[in-house]
Design a protein around this motif. Structure first.
Motif, PDB file in Angstrom:
ATOM      1  N   LYS A   1       0.787  -1.171  -0.068  1.00 44.92           N
ATOM      2  CA  LYS A   1       0.003   0.065   0.006  1.00 44.92           C
ATOM      3  C   LYS A   1       0.904   1.318  -0.028  1.00 44.92           C
ATOM      4  CE  LYS A   1      -3.518   2.534   2.604  1.00 44.92           C
ATOM      5  NZ  LYS A   1      -4.311   2.551   3.915  1.00 44.92           N
ATOM      6  N   LEU A   2       1.717   1.294   0.611  1.00 45.48           N
ATOM      7  CA  LEU A   2       2.878   2.250   0.940  1.00 45.48           C
ATOM      8  C   LEU A   2       3.544   2.623  -0.351  1.00 45.48           C
ATOM      9  CD1 LEU A   2       4.313   1.965   4.336  1.00 45.48           C
ATOM     10  CD2 LEU A   2       2.670   3.441   3.951  1.00 45.48           C
ATOM     11  N   ASP A   3       3.872   1.426  -1.185  1.00 46.14           N
ATOM     12  CA  ASP A   3       4.520   1.520  -2.326  1.00 46.14           C
ATOM     13  C   ASP A   3       3.669   2.254  -3.371  1.00 46.14           C
ATOM     14  OD1 ASP A   3       7.108   1.066  -4.077  1.00 46.14           O
ATOM     15  OD2 ASP A   3       5.671  -0.547  -4.731  1.00 46.14           O
ATOM     16  N   ALA A   4       2.305   1.731  -3.458  1.00 43.49           N
ATOM     17  CA  ALA A   4       1.292   2.228  -4.453  1.00 43.49           C
ATOM     18  C   ALA A   4       1.260   3.707  -4.074  1.00 43.49           C
ATOM     19  CB  ALA A   4      -0.095   1.428  -4.373  1.00 43.49           C
ATOM     20  N   GLU A   5       1.346   4.204  -2.877  1.00 41.73           N
ATOM     21  CA  GLU A   5       1.257   5.616  -2.613  1.00 41.73           C
ATOM     22  C   GLU A   5       2.553   6.568  -2.977  1.00 41.73           C
ATOM     23  OE1 GLU A   5      -1.102   6.430   1.076  1.00 41.73           O
ATOM     24  OE2 GLU A   5      -2.343   4.741   0.707  1.00 41.73           O
ATOM     25  N   GLY A   6       3.277   5.850  -3.150  1.00 40.03           N
ATOM     26  CA  GLY A   6       4.765   6.449  -3.449  1.00 40.03           C
ATOM     27  C   GLY A   6       5.647   6.652  -2.345  1.00 40.03           C
ATOM     28  N   CYS A   7       5.204   5.938  -1.203  1.00 41.94           N
ATOM     29  CA  CYS A   7       5.832   6.026  -0.030  1.00 41.94           C
ATOM     30  C   CYS A   7       6.744   4.782   0.339  1.00 41.94           C
ATOM     31  CB  CYS A   7       4.941   6.203   1.266  1.00 41.94           C
ATOM     32  SG  CYS A   7       3.883   7.457   1.064  1.00 41.94           S
ATOM     33  N   ALA A   8       8.000   4.968   1.249  1.00 36.21           N
ATOM     34  CA  ALA A   8       8.643   4.032   1.379  1.00 36.21           C
ATOM     35  C   ALA A   8       8.388   3.748   2.845  1.00 36.21           C
ATOM     36  CB  ALA A   8      10.259   4.408   1.237  1.00 36.21           C
ATOM     37  N   PHE A   9       9.250   2.634   3.476  1.00 42.02           N
ATOM     38  CA  PHE A   9       9.179   1.847   4.803  1.00 42.02           C
ATOM     39  C   PHE A   9      10.660   1.592   5.171  1.00 42.02           C
ATOM     40  CE2 PHE A   9       9.267  -1.853   7.519  1.00 42.02           C
ATOM     41  CZ  PHE A   9       8.157  -1.302   8.614  1.00 42.02           C
ATOM     42  N   ARG A  10      10.736   1.803   6.509  1.00 39.56           N
ATOM     43  CA  ARG A  10      12.135   1.504   7.088  1.00 39.56           C
ATOM     44  C   ARG A  10      11.978   1.014   8.215  1.00 39.56           C
ATOM     45  NH1 ARG A  10      16.167   6.520   7.353  1.00 39.56           N
ATOM     46  NH2 ARG A  10      16.862   6.013   9.473  1.00 39.56           N
ATOM     47  N   SER A  11      12.735  -0.119   8.906  1.00 36.81           N
ATOM     48  CA  SER A  11      13.089  -0.615  10.320  1.00 36.81           C
ATOM     49  C   SER A  11      14.271  -0.482  10.769  1.00 36.81           C
ATOM     50  CB  SER A  11      12.451  -2.133  10.199  1.00 36.81           C
ATOM     51  OG  SER A  11      12.815  -2.681  11.360  1.00 36.81           O
ATOM     52  N   LEU A  12      14.519   0.363  11.786  1.00 34.68           N
ATOM     53  CA  LEU A  12      15.674   0.737  12.209  1.00 34.68           C
ATOM     54  C   LEU A  12      16.565  -0.431  12.768  1.00 34.68           C
ATOM     55  CD1 LEU A  12      14.680   3.980  14.004  1.00 34.68           C
ATOM     56  CD2 LEU A  12      15.645   3.799  11.936  1.00 34.68           C
ATOM     57  N   THR A  13      15.839  -1.124  13.636  1.00 40.99           N
ATOM     58  CA  THR A  13      16.768  -2.430  14.317  1.00 40.99           C
ATOM     59  C   THR A  13      17.060  -3.285  13.502  1.00 40.99           C
ATOM     60  OG1 THR A  13      15.603  -1.796  16.432  1.00 40.99           O
ATOM     61  CG2 THR A  13      16.433  -4.049  16.345  1.00 40.99           C
ATOM     62  N   ASP A  14      15.981  -3.507  12.387  1.00 36.10           N
ATOM     63  CA  ASP A  14      16.180  -4.997  11.406  1.00 36.10           C
ATOM     64  C   ASP A  14      16.926  -4.235  10.173  1.00 36.10           C
ATOM     65  OD1 ASP A  14      14.296  -6.519  12.602  1.00 36.10           O
ATOM     66  OD2 ASP A  14      12.829  -5.195  12.214  1.00 36.10           O
ATOM     67  N   GLY A  15      17.256  -3.052  10.098  1.00 37.75           N
ATOM     68  CA  GLY A  15      17.984  -2.334   9.136  1.00 37.75           C
ATOM     69  C   GLY A  15      17.708  -2.710   7.598  1.00 37.75           C
ATOM     70  N   ILE A  16      16.195  -2.786   7.675  1.00 39.03           N
ATOM     71  CA  ILE A  16      15.637  -2.691   6.195  1.00 39.03           C
ATOM     72  C   ILE A  16      15.006  -1.333   5.691  1.00 39.03           C
ATOM     73  CG2 ILE A  16      13.525  -3.897   5.388  1.00 39.03           C
ATOM     74  CD1 ILE A  16      13.862  -6.128   7.435  1.00 39.03           C
ATOM     75  N   SER A  17      15.135  -1.369   4.592  1.00 32.94           N
ATOM     76  CA  SER A  17      14.374  -0.035   3.872  1.00 32.94           C
ATOM     77  C   SER A  17      14.258  -0.610   2.744  1.00 32.94           C
ATOM     78  CB  SER A  17      15.529   0.776   3.609  1.00 32.94           C
ATOM     79  OG  SER A  17      15.026   1.785   2.999  1.00 32.94           O
ATOM     80  N   THR A  18      12.977  -0.268   2.230  1.00 31.27           N
ATOM     81  CA  THR A  18      11.985  -0.662   0.999  1.00 31.27           C
ATOM     82  C   THR A  18      12.461   0.036  -0.190  1.00 31.27           C
ATOM     83  OG1 THR A  18      10.030   0.506   1.420  1.00 31.27           O
ATOM     84  CG2 THR A  18      10.292  -2.017   2.112  1.00 31.27           C
ATOM     85  N   ASP A  19      13.617   1.025  -0.087  1.00 32.01           N
ATOM     86  CA  ASP A  19      14.068   1.875  -1.409  1.00 32.01           C
ATOM     87  C   ASP A  19      14.184   1.292  -2.529  1.00 32.01           C
ATOM     88  OD1 ASP A  19      13.498   3.976   0.312  1.00 32.01           O
ATOM     89  OD2 ASP A  19      15.413   4.314   0.844  1.00 32.01           O
TER      90      ASP A  19
END
Length: 190
Positions: free
Chosen positions: A81-99
């Motif tokens: 859903k975030l991707d469809a809206e042109g947004c990204a997601f990031r988890s600090l502890t897990d070191g994950i970014s959906t860029d």
């Protein structure tokens, strides 16, 4: 374009400070939170408000994956859903970014392990409680009074001793005495 933080704890006794500090340090311009709400709940006011206020280019930042999603499917649906809206997601502890594509692939794998860990914790807790019950142990607070003391409370009350005096004698609150009297005789009024 901004970093929006989201923090959540399951009970009111838990503290959001660790998550809030990490999100501020990560540069979040606005932080939404939910306190006392399980990740298993579909409706979370703080998360819902954040999702309503998203703009293209925003990035949602969480301290850890399990703070935002109940399970792998829930997380992947949210990220889609975030991707469809042109947004990204990031988890600090897990070191994950959906860029990028690697980030999305790693997110899927990490989320599956996070769900597995949660499910294993639930299974271990259930097994431990069942084993304790099998040995005759039950959870919760220990009774304030023993069976003998509870009988003594009833006898003192029937002998017309005041509830305040009984409570002082037993070393408990008046409410505890009322509770024991109600348990022994539903007709006793408070």
């Amino acid at each position: 374009m901004g970093l929006l933080g989201y923090a959540r704890v399951s009970t009111f006794e838990q503290n959001l400070d660790l998550q809030l500090d990490a999100l501020k340090e990560a540069g979040c311009v606005k932080i939404y939170s939910d306190k006392g709400i399980s990740g298993a709940k579909a409706e979370r006011p703080g998360l819902d408000e954040m999702l309503r206020n998203l703009r293209p280019g925003d990035t949602i930042v969480v301290w850890k994956l399990d703070r935002i999603a109940r399970n792998t499917l829930n997380l992947l649906t949210l990220v889609e859903k975030l991707d469809a809206e042109g947004c990204a997601f990031r988890s600090l502890t897990d070191g994950i970014s959906t860029d990028g594509p690697m980030g999305r692939a790693f997110l899927t794998i990490a989320s599956a392990f996070s769900t597995l860990e949660r499910d294993q914790n639930i299974a271990r807790t259930s097994a431990g409680l069942a084993a304790a019950r099998a040995r005759g142990r039950v959870g919760g607070r220990k009774p304030s009074l023993t069976v003998g003391q509870a009988q003594q409370v009833k006898a003192l009350y029937e002998a017309k001793m005041s509830v305040t005096s009984i409570a002082a004698t037993m070393g408990v609150s008046r409410q505890t005495i009322y509770r024991y009297l109600e348990l022994q005789n539903e007709s006793v009024s408070i």
